[in-house]
Scaffold this motif. Structure first.
Motif, PDB file in Angstrom:
ATOM      1  N   ASP A   1     -41.380  44.367 -12.685  1.00 21.53           N
ATOM      2  CA  ASP A   1     -42.559  44.893 -13.331  1.00 21.53           C
ATOM      3  C   ASP A   1     -43.240  45.768 -14.040  1.00 21.53           C
ATOM      4  O   ASP A   1     -44.092  46.030 -14.565  1.00 21.53           O
ATOM      5  CB  ASP A   1     -43.693  44.332 -12.231  1.00 21.53           C
ATOM      6  CG  ASP A   1     -44.756  45.183 -11.367  1.00 21.53           C
ATOM      7  OD1 ASP A   1     -43.401  45.948 -11.101  1.00 21.53           O
ATOM      8  OD2 ASP A   1     -44.860  44.802 -10.662  1.00 21.53           O
ATOM      9  N   GLY A   2     -42.485  46.671 -13.907  1.00 20.39           N
ATOM     10  CA  GLY A   2     -42.557  47.973 -13.963  1.00 20.39           C
ATOM     11  C   GLY A   2     -43.711  49.084 -13.613  1.00 20.39           C
ATOM     12  O   GLY A   2     -44.280  49.889 -14.381  1.00 20.39           O
ATOM     13  N   LEU A   3     -44.433  48.168 -12.941  1.00 19.68           N
ATOM     14  CA  LEU A   3     -45.831  49.456 -12.190  1.00 19.68           C
ATOM     15  C   LEU A   3     -45.504  50.801 -11.683  1.00 19.68           C
ATOM     16  O   LEU A   3     -46.091  51.620 -11.907  1.00 19.68           O
ATOM     17  CB  LEU A   3     -46.228  48.373 -11.541  1.00 19.68           C
ATOM     18  CG  LEU A   3     -47.774  48.561 -10.988  1.00 19.68           C
ATOM     19  CD1 LEU A   3     -48.055  48.103 -12.419  1.00 19.68           C
ATOM     20  CD2 LEU A   3     -48.233  47.294 -10.122  1.00 19.68           C
ATOM     21  N   PHE A   4     -44.013  50.388 -10.817  1.00 23.34           N
ATOM     22  CA  PHE A   4     -44.430  51.766  -9.424  1.00 23.34           C
ATOM     23  C   PHE A   4     -42.812  52.073 -10.247  1.00 23.34           C
ATOM     24  O   PHE A   4     -41.992  51.529 -10.504  1.00 23.34           O
ATOM     25  CB  PHE A   4     -44.158  51.169  -8.383  1.00 23.34           C
ATOM     26  CG  PHE A   4     -45.876  51.148  -8.046  1.00 23.34           C
ATOM     27  CD1 PHE A   4     -46.660  52.300  -7.555  1.00 23.34           C
ATOM     28  CD2 PHE A   4     -46.089  49.984  -7.881  1.00 23.34           C
ATOM     29  CE1 PHE A   4     -47.766  52.147  -7.015  1.00 23.34           C
ATOM     30  CE2 PHE A   4     -47.446  49.754  -6.872  1.00 23.34           C
ATOM     31  CZ  PHE A   4     -48.366  50.499  -7.360  1.00 23.34           C
ATOM     32  N   SER A   5     -42.381  53.242 -10.431  1.00 23.47           N
ATOM     33  CA  SER A   5     -41.242  53.705 -10.210  1.00 23.47           C
ATOM     34  C   SER A   5     -40.887  55.321  -8.749  1.00 23.47           C
ATOM     35  O   SER A   5     -42.389  55.538  -8.497  1.00 23.47           O
ATOM     36  CB  SER A   5     -40.439  54.719 -11.153  1.00 23.47           C
ATOM     37  OG  SER A   5     -41.653  55.458 -11.819  1.00 23.47           O
ATOM     38  N   LEU A   6     -39.995  55.591  -8.308  1.00 21.05           N
ATOM     39  CA  LEU A   6     -39.720  56.754  -7.211  1.00 21.05           C
ATOM     40  C   LEU A   6     -38.840  57.356  -7.871  1.00 21.05           C
ATOM     41  O   LEU A   6     -37.724  57.205  -8.315  1.00 21.05           O
ATOM     42  CB  LEU A   6     -39.415  55.516  -6.186  1.00 21.05           C
ATOM     43  CG  LEU A   6     -39.731  56.416  -4.462  1.00 21.05           C
ATOM     44  CD1 LEU A   6     -40.615  56.515  -4.405  1.00 21.05           C
ATOM     45  CD2 LEU A   6     -38.793  55.186  -3.631  1.00 21.05           C
ATOM     46  N   GLU A   7     -38.811  59.018  -7.622  1.00 21.32           N
ATOM     47  CA  GLU A   7     -38.499  59.898  -7.408  1.00 21.32           C
ATOM     48  C   GLU A   7     -38.397  60.530  -5.864  1.00 21.32           C
ATOM     49  O   GLU A   7     -39.875  61.034  -5.890  1.00 21.32           O
ATOM     50  CB  GLU A   7     -38.500  60.519  -9.071  1.00 21.32           C
ATOM     51  CG  GLU A   7     -37.558  61.714  -8.876  1.00 21.32           C
ATOM     52  CD  GLU A   7     -37.836  62.648 -10.332  1.00 21.32           C
ATOM     53  OE1 GLU A   7     -39.235  61.964 -10.575  1.00 21.32           O
ATOM     54  OE2 GLU A   7     -37.375  63.491 -10.579  1.00 21.32           O
ATOM     55  N   GLU A   8     -37.290  61.040  -5.602  1.00 18.73           N
ATOM     56  CA  GLU A   8     -37.572  62.248  -4.584  1.00 18.73           C
ATOM     57  C   GLU A   8     -37.490  63.713  -5.038  1.00 18.73           C
ATOM     58  O   GLU A   8     -36.622  63.748  -6.067  1.00 18.73           O
ATOM     59  CB  GLU A   8     -35.647  62.440  -4.194  1.00 18.73           C
ATOM     60  CG  GLU A   8     -36.456  63.528  -2.810  1.00 18.73           C
ATOM     61  CD  GLU A   8     -34.293  62.787  -1.452  1.00 18.73           C
ATOM     62  OE1 GLU A   8     -33.971  62.276  -2.218  1.00 18.73           O
ATOM     63  OE2 GLU A   8     -34.682  63.606  -0.443  1.00 18.73           O
TER      64      GLU A   8
END
Ligand SMILES: Cc1cc2nc3c(=O)[nH]c(=O)nc-3n(C[C@H](O)[C@H](O)[C@H](O)COP(=O)(O)O)c2cc1C
Ligand code: SF4
Ligand code: FES
Lengths: 442, 160
Positions: free
Chosen positions: B112-119
């Protein structure tokens, strides 16, 4: 934002306005703000430099170079404009102090820049703040605008007939940009690839002009030195290690936080009294004394160390950036070495081969090793590789990757041996998560 | 206009503070990304023209800086630090928890394009570890439970 802490042993110099709303210029003025710069305007440039020399102030960015000497290197006559550049890239793992200065006392940094400029004959300063610290960029933008509005910056500052401009700038994610010559490249709108030296920035720096590059905390100390006098500042610390320092306690410690303590403060006291000791009844195993680029200390060494530049340099080691990271006896040193190497591998700018290839090999070897695929000869190989990076790279990032690795292999060899022959990590027998892959630098 | 007029005027003002035209390039790219979500081809062309460089030269700069991107990510970009101070206080567990809960991995976005994640590497919150930045906002002293509350807060914000 970030919680403030306190301890009776603290000596509040740089942090004296923390928590007092001094980001507001009027409040800052009530707290003796901008008095130092007015005093400096009455002084001869050489007298300012001498006062800073007397204070024994040494660079708080990590290298601990004498600030007064650095300023004195700037040529008096120059065809090109001279510049002051504030290093607010703060990215050394374990270090979170410049953030507090920028948040709680941004005007002290502006004041430090102007005083440095008066000392070396510069008329322009740039405050470079790492891209992740956007809220601090916003605070600094406002502080600069307010200082202009009051006539403390711009034309004819404080009616002195002298002009001085301060501008803010921001990065966009890169540890290497904290290295002073890469910082200048970045400020000039380029990739952060370090420059060859000599010439040093004091002679040829930003846009070819003589440039003083100082850490945020270094410059924030300067107004206090001018007001209290260099000798008083020097007296807070042991000989040749003037003043106080913001130490960032983190890791396995009961009271993590940023504490301002005199240089030379015993590390043992810092951990057990100021930091309240190790949680969960565990014992100390290791201490990273000043950010991930420093030699890691064993518990026995930590018991003996005093936190000043010379106590470390006489052992051939470094006090570093003020980031004190505490590790308890349940920490796997192989995993720790791996996490540190992953960082340097990710941040290597790739310009020179020993650093680019060395960090990659070491990361791969340590990953395999921690997962149980290590061979006995790997232990010596890891050390050999690190040793061969040391002193053979274009900038100190290669050294920074080699130093912790070498010290961990030397001091915790038995932990490497415990991982041999497919044995599970003794500290995470259930099968640890192999640290997820961070991307190779984009 | 590729970027808002307000932003463009702000760039013009800032560029005057430097002796060379390209100096303000890195902040310009970051502020453009903040407005557009990522650095679009049009934005890169626009900025290249502004600073009198080729698009290739601008892309060369973009590729150096880890915060700059040429593809969209989530509206809320969750950046979890797992560097030493955070690792020692459960940063990896927080990252693992985010992966499970959002069903995505490193540098991925939810459908849904709401969240993205990155370490990410150290974000200067070591004494308040483990720490996460969602876009530019810091969330500190986290646990997996507190992380849930943080993500819930952004989910709610998106619905408003
Ligand atoms: C890889 C690398 C990263 C660095 N990062 C920083 C930093 O984030 N902040 C800083 O003040 N100095 C950093 N330094 C040290 C700077 O090169 C420089 O010595 C310092 O800013 C000088 O200021 P000082 O004399 O006031 O300490 C870094 C050095 C290296 C080699
Ligand atoms: S040592 Fe590493 S970071 Fe420094 S110039 Fe060489 S490759 Fe780049
Ligand atoms: S190590 Fe995570 S914020 Fe510094």
């Amino acid at each position: 934002m970030a919680d403030l802490v306190s301890h009776p042993d603290e000596t509040r110099v740089v942090s004296q306005r923390f928590g007092k709303g001094a980001a507001d210029i009027n409040r800052h003025l009530e707290l003796d703000g901008y008095k130092a710069v007015q005093k400096a305007l009455q002084m001869q440039p050489d007298d300012i430099i001498n006062e800073v020399k007397t204070s024994n102030l040494r660079g708080r960015g990590g290298a601990g170079f004498s600030t007064g000497m650095k300023w004195a290197f700037v040529p008096k006559q120059s065809d090109k404009p001279k510049y002051i550049l504030v290093n607010g890239d703060e990215s050394e793992p374990g270090t979170c102090k410049d953030r507090l200065i920028l948040e709680h006392d941004p005007h002290s940094v502006i004041e430090g820049v102007v005083i440095a400029g008066l000392a070396v004959g510069a008329k322009v300063g740039y405050v470079y703040i790492r891209g992740e610290y956007r809220y601090l960029v916003d605070i600094m933008r406002k502080a600069i605008a307010d200082a202009y509005a009051k006539g403390f910056l711009g034309k004819n500052i404080f009616g002195s007939g002298k002009d001085f401009d301060v501008h803010w700038h921001t990065g966009a994610g890169a540890y290497e940009v904290g290295e002073e010559s890469a910082l200048m490249e970045s400020l000039e709108g380029k990739r952060g690839i370090p420059r060859i030296r000599p010439p040093f920035p004091a002679i040829v720096g930003l846009w070819g002009g003589p440039t003083v590059i100082n850490n945020v905390e270094t410059l924030a100390s300067v107004p206090h030195i001018i007001l209290m006098g260099g000798q008083k500042f020097a007296d807070y610390g042991p000989p040749k290690n003037g003043g106080t320092r913001l130490f960032c306690l983190s890791g396995h410690i009961n009271k993590p936080g940023v504490y301002e303590l005199p240089l030379g403060y015993p590390l043992k006291k810092m951990i057990y009294e100021v930091g309240g000791g190790i949680p969960n009844g565990r014992k100390l195993k290791a201490v990273v004394p000043g950010g991930s680029s420093t030699f890691v200390l064993t518990a026995e060494e930590a018991d003996q160390m005093n936190m000043d530049f010379d106590s470390f340099s006489k052992r051939g080691e470094f006090l570093g950036s003020g980031g004190v990271v505490v590790l308890d006896d349940q920490t796997c040193m192989v995993k720790f070495a791996l996490r540190v190497m992953k960082f340097y591998q990710h941040e290597s700018c790739g310009w020179c081969i020993p650093c680019r290839e060395g960090t990659d090999w070491l990361k791969k070897t340590l990953t395999r090793f921690h997962a149980g695929g290590g061979l006995k000869k790997d232990i010596d190989n890891i050390k050999y590789l690190a040793q061969n990076m040391l002193g053979r790279t274009f900038c100190p990032l290669g050294d920074a990757a080699a130093i912790p690795t070498m010290s961990i292999v030397d001091k915790w060899r038995s932990e490497f041996e415990a991982h041999l022959e497919g044995r599970p990590c003794p500290f995470e027998p259930e099968g640890s998560r192999t640290i997820s892959e961070l991307p190779v630098i984009a | 206009m590729v970027i808002s007029e307000k932003l463009d005027r702000f760039f013009d003002e800032k560029m005057k503070e430097y002796p060379t035209q390209r100096s303000f390039l890195v902040p310009m790219l970051l502020y453009t990304q903040d407005e557009l979500g990522y650095l679009t081809n049009e934005a890169i062309a626009h900025i290249a023209k502004k600073v009198d460089l080729t698009e290739l030269e601008v892309r060369n700069v973009i590729s150096y800086y880890s915060m700059l991107r040429t593809k969209p990510l989530g509206k809320y970009h969750v950046q979890v630090c797992t560097n030493i101070s955070c690792m020692l206080r459960g940063g990896e567990e927080v990252f693992e928890h985010c992966k499970q809960r959002l069903g995505i991995g490193h540098k991925q976005a939810t459908p849904d394009g709401l969240f993205s994640l990155e370490e990410v590497e150290c974000i200067g919150a070591c004494s308040w570890a483990p720490a996460v930045q969602v876009n530019y906002d810091f969330h500190e002293n986290l646990t997996p439970e507190k992380m849930d509350a943080v993500l819930d807060q952004y989910s709610r914000k998106a619905k408003q």
